[in-house]
Design a protein around this motif. Structure first.
Motif, PDB file in Angstrom:
ATOM      1  N   UNK A  28      67.126 -88.215 -25.691  1.00  0.00           N
ATOM      2  CA  UNK A  28      67.788 -87.220 -26.542  1.00  0.00           C
ATOM      3  C   UNK A  28      67.952 -87.705 -27.974  1.00  0.00           C
ATOM      4  N   UNK A  29      67.826 -89.020 -28.213  1.00  0.00           N
ATOM      5  CA  UNK A  29      68.015 -89.564 -29.553  1.00  0.00           C
ATOM      6  C   UNK A  29      66.702 -89.776 -30.304  1.00  0.00           C
ATOM      7  N   UNK A  30      65.563 -89.425 -29.679  1.00  0.00           N
ATOM      8  CA  UNK A  30      64.273 -89.670 -30.335  1.00  0.00           C
ATOM      9  C   UNK A  30      64.211 -88.941 -31.671  1.00  0.00           C
ATOM     10  N   UNK A  31      64.606 -87.644 -31.700  1.00  0.00           N
ATOM     11  CA  UNK A  31      64.661 -86.907 -32.964  1.00  0.00           C
ATOM     12  C   UNK A  31      66.105 -86.879 -33.424  1.00  0.00           C
ATOM     13  N   UNK A  32      66.437 -87.739 -34.376  1.00  0.00           N
ATOM     14  CA  UNK A  32      67.812 -87.997 -34.766  1.00  0.00           C
ATOM     15  C   UNK A  32      68.537 -86.749 -35.282  1.00  0.00           C
ATOM     16  N   UNK A  33      67.923 -85.907 -36.155  1.00  0.00           N
ATOM     17  CA  UNK A  33      68.632 -84.714 -36.638  1.00  0.00           C
ATOM     18  C   UNK A  33      69.095 -83.804 -35.508  1.00  0.00           C
ATOM     19  N   UNK A  34      68.282 -83.627 -34.471  1.00  0.00           N
ATOM     20  CA  UNK A  34      68.653 -82.766 -33.344  1.00  0.00           C
ATOM     21  C   UNK A  34      69.851 -83.362 -32.594  1.00  0.00           C
ATOM     22  N   UNK A  35      69.834 -84.673 -32.433  1.00  0.00           N
ATOM     23  CA  UNK A  35      70.940 -85.350 -31.738  1.00  0.00           C
ATOM     24  C   UNK A  35      72.243 -85.189 -32.520  1.00  0.00           C
ATOM     25  N   UNK A  36      72.171 -85.342 -33.862  1.00  0.00           N
ATOM     26  CA  UNK A  36      73.360 -85.176 -34.701  1.00  0.00           C
ATOM     27  C   UNK A  36      73.899 -83.749 -34.617  1.00  0.00           C
ATOM     28  N   UNK A  37      72.990 -82.772 -34.649  1.00  0.00           N
ATOM     29  CA  UNK A  37      73.409 -81.366 -34.596  1.00  0.00           C
ATOM     30  C   UNK A  37      74.169 -81.085 -33.294  1.00  0.00           C
ATOM     31  N   UNK A  38      73.663 -81.612 -32.188  1.00  0.00           N
ATOM     32  CA  UNK A  38      74.323 -81.389 -30.908  1.00  0.00           C
ATOM     33  C   UNK A  38      75.739 -81.953 -30.905  1.00  0.00           C
ATOM     34  N   UNK A  39      75.928 -83.130 -31.494  1.00  0.00           N
ATOM     35  CA  UNK A  39      77.254 -83.753 -31.497  1.00  0.00           C
ATOM     36  C   UNK A  39      78.215 -82.970 -32.401  1.00  0.00           C
ATOM     37  N   UNK A  40      77.729 -82.467 -33.535  1.00  0.00           N
ATOM     38  CA  UNK A  40      78.582 -81.652 -34.398  1.00  0.00           C
ATOM     39  C   UNK A  40      78.944 -80.341 -33.718  1.00  0.00           C
TER      40      UNK A  40
END
Length: 505
Positions: A433-445
Motif C-alpha cells: 500500500x506504500x509503493x505509491x506514496x501520494x495514494x498512501x498519504x491521501x488514505x491516511x488524511x
C-alpha cells in the motif's frame, strides 16, 4: 575427449507463498523437502536447501511441488547462514580422456573429425590412435590447400573493395567536406545570431559575457568539480573581486544553442530571492558556459534521499516548510511577476539550490518556455521534463492543454518527496500500500489518521506537514483545471490548516 564439472554449485528451491496456500499444501511441501533446511526471511517466498547433498540426490526441476522453482547458485562454504555460504565465483573442473591427455602431454592438440572420431594434431600430421590412417594426412593436406585458395580470394576481394572505396572518397571528398563545414558554419552562425540579438535587446541589462580563457581562469582550469549531468559539468570558481561562483560548462556535442540561449534569456528576465542569479555566460564557438552565484549547500535532492538515522531527518520540518514556501513563491513570480511569463518545465529537487541559510533558489532554465501572460495554453513539439515530475497532459494531450499548471504538478510531486524523504514510487517499501506514496498519504488524511512522518516533534510541525501534503495533493490532480495556481498554493501554505479542503481523489 573432454568433460567439465561445476564443483561448487548447489541447488536451491524457491517456493512462492500465496494467500491461497492451505495448511494441507504447506504440509505436502514440507514433506517433499524433508531433510532440507528452510529459509523464510524473504517476504512472499521460502527457500529450501541442503548443503550436504550430492548432485545426483537433488530433486529435478520437473519433479517439484506447485509454485516451486529450481535455482542453482555457487557457494563458498558448507555451513553457516544462507547468505554467508553463497559465493561470487563458479569453480569449473575439467577432465581429459586418457588418449587426449597423452596427446596433450606429447605436445599435440586434441581434435575430432566430421564423424566425431578423435585424432591428435601434431607437427602438421594427423596420427590416429589405434590404426594409422594415411588418408587422414592426405585429407588434411587437401583441406589446407582449399583454405589457402579461399583466403586468397577473400583477401583479393577485400583489397579491390578498399581501393574502390578510396577512389569514391577521393572523387567526392570536396563535396563531403564542403557539406560538413557548411552545416557546422550554419549552426554556429544561427546560434551566434541568437546571442547577438539577445545582447542587443537587453543592452546594459544583459549579464556579463566572458571568453573561454576567462572561464578557465575563474575555475582554476576546472580544478574543483561540484557535479555533472547530461548537460556537462559544474565547477566551483571565483571572480576577481573574490566572490564565489558556480560555472556550468556545457558539453560541446550538445547540439544547437537553443537551450543555452533559452536559459540565458529566461534567467536574465528574473530578479527574485528564490530564483538563482546569473552572473554571466560564455559563448565562443562550441565552448559554452553559464556562471551562477555559488550556493554553499548544493541542491535539495541530497537532503531528501540520503540515508539518515532513525527518527532524525536531514532537514527539520520548519526548514522543509520554509523551502517549500520559497519554491512556491519563486514559481509564482515566474508565472505572474515577470514581464513575460516563464514556464520552467523541469521542477525537481536536483534543480533547487540552497544557500547558506537554506533559502531555496530555482535553477536550470534549459527547458523553460517564454510566453505572454494572456496565453493560457502553450504549444510544444515534444515532452519536456523529468520522469516522475512530468505533468500527465505533457505526455497525453487528451487530458488538457500544457500551461503553467504543468509546473504546479511538478511542484506537488517534488514537495511530496520532501515530506516522505523518498521517491513517490518505491517498490522497496515493506507494505504494498506504500509503493505509491501520494495514494498512501491521501488514505491516511481521508481516515483522519496520523501521517507517521519522520521527525515531527510538536503540533506546530504536524500542522506544517499536513499543509504541505494537502497543498501537494491539490497540485498533482490529473485534470489541470483542478490544480490551483501557484498564488493559491502560497496562500494555502501560509493560511490555517482548518481552512484547507481535501482535494478530489
Amino acid at each position: 575427449s573432454m568433460l567439465f564439472h561445476m564443483v561448487n554449485i548447489i541447488s536451491f528451491y524457491k517456493c512462492i507463498s500465496t494467500s491461497n496456500n492451505t495448511r494441507n499444501i504447506t504440509q505436502k511441501k514440507n514433506d517433499h523437502f524433508a531433510g532440507y533446511n528452510m529459509y523464510n526471511g524473504c517476504e512472499g517466498f521460502s527457500i529450501y536447501y541442503n548443503l550436504s547433498r550430492r548432485d545426483d540426490e537433488y530433486i529435478g526441476a520437473d519433479n517439484l511441488p506447485t509454485n516451486c522453482s529450481l535455482i542453482r547458485l555457487p557457494i563458498q562454504a558448507t555451513h553457516g547462514d544462507l547468505f554467508d555460504v553463497l559465493g561470487p565465483e563458479i569453480l569449473v573442473e575439467w577432465k581429459l580422456s586418457e588418449e587426449c591427455s597423452k596427446c596433450h602431454n606429447g605436445g599435440g592438440q586434441c581434435q575430432t573429425n566430421k564423424t566425431n572420431k578423435f585424432s591428435c594434431h601434431k607437427d602438421m600430421k594427423l596420427t590416429s590412435f589405434g590404426v594409422a590412417d594415411v588418408s587422414t594426412v592426405t585429407a588434411g593436406t587437401s583441406k589446407k590447400g582449399n583454405l589457402r585458395i579461399i583466403w586468397f580470394m577473400v583477401a583479393t576481394g577485400a583489397s579491390l573493395s578498399t581501393v574502390g572505396l578510396l577512389i569514391l572518397l577521393f572523387c567526392f571528398r570536396k563535396k563531403i567536406l564542403w557539406y560538413k563545414y557548411l552545416r557546422f558554419w550554419e549552426s554556429n552562425a544561427e546560434d551566434h545570431q541568437k546571442v547577438e540579438e539577445f545582447l542587443k535587446n537587453y543592452g546594459s541589462y544583459a549579464p556579463n559575457r566572458y571568453n573561454y580563457t576567462d572561464i578557465k581562469r575563474i575555475t582554476g582550469r576546472f580544478r574543483n568539480k561540484l557535479g555533472h549531468g547530461g548537460f556537462g559539468n559544474v565547477y566551483r570558481g571565483s571572480l576577481r573581486d573574490g566572490s564565489e561562483v558556480a560555472v556550468k560548462v556545457l558539453n560541446e556535442l550538445k547540439g544547437s544553442g537553443e537551450d543555452f540561449v533559452n536559459e540565458v534569456a529566461s534567467i536574465s528576465r528574473t530578479s527574485h530571492v528564490n530564483i538563482v542569479s546569473l552572473v554571466g555566460f560564455c559563448f565562443e564557438g562550441q565552448k559554452r558556459a553559464l556562471v551562477y552565484e555559488f550556493m554553499p549547500n548544493g541542491s535539495l535532492e541530497k537532503f531528501i534521499y540520503e540515508k539518515r538515522t532513525d527518527n532524525v531527518r536531514q532537514l527539520s520540518w520548519p526548514i522543509l516548510y520554509k523551502i517549500a514556501l520559497g519554491i512556491a513563491r519563486g514559481l509564482e513570480y515566474l508565472h505572474r511577476g515577470c514581464n513575460t511569463r516563464i514556464l520552467h518545465f523541469d521542477i525537481k529537487p536536483h534543480n533547487i539550490l540552497l544557500d547558506e541559510d537554506f533559502c531555496p533558489k530555482i535553477s536550470d532554465f534549459g527547458l523553460a518556455k517564454l510566453c505572454i501572460k494572456k496565453e493560457s495554453v502553450v504549444s510544444m513539439l515534444g515532452p519536456r521534463g523529468t520522469i516522475g515530475y512530468i505533468a500527465p497532459e505533457i505526455v497525453c494531450r487528451n487530458l488538457g492543454g500544457v500551461s503553467h499548471k504543468s509546473d504546479v504538478y511538478s511542484y506537488g510531486m517534488m514537495v511530496l518527496e520532501m515530506v516522505g524523504g523518498r521517491k513517490n514510487v518505491d517498490v522497496r517499501v515493506d507494505r504494498t500500500s506504500e509503493i505509491y506514496f501520494p495514494h498512501w498519504l491521501y488514505q491516511r488524511l481521508e481516515l483522519e489518521e496520523e501521517l507517521q512522518l519522520i521527525g515531527i516533534m510538536n503540533e506546530e510541525e504536524n500542522e506544517c506537514a499536513r499543509k504541505m501534503v494537502i497543498a501537494s495533493l491539490w497540485c498533482i490532480q490529473t485534470d489541470p483545471s483542478n490544480r490551483p495556481s501557484m498564488s493559491k498554493v502560497v496562500e494555502m501554505l501560509e493560511g490555517k490548516l482548518d481552512s484547507l479542503q481535501m482535494p478530489p481523489k
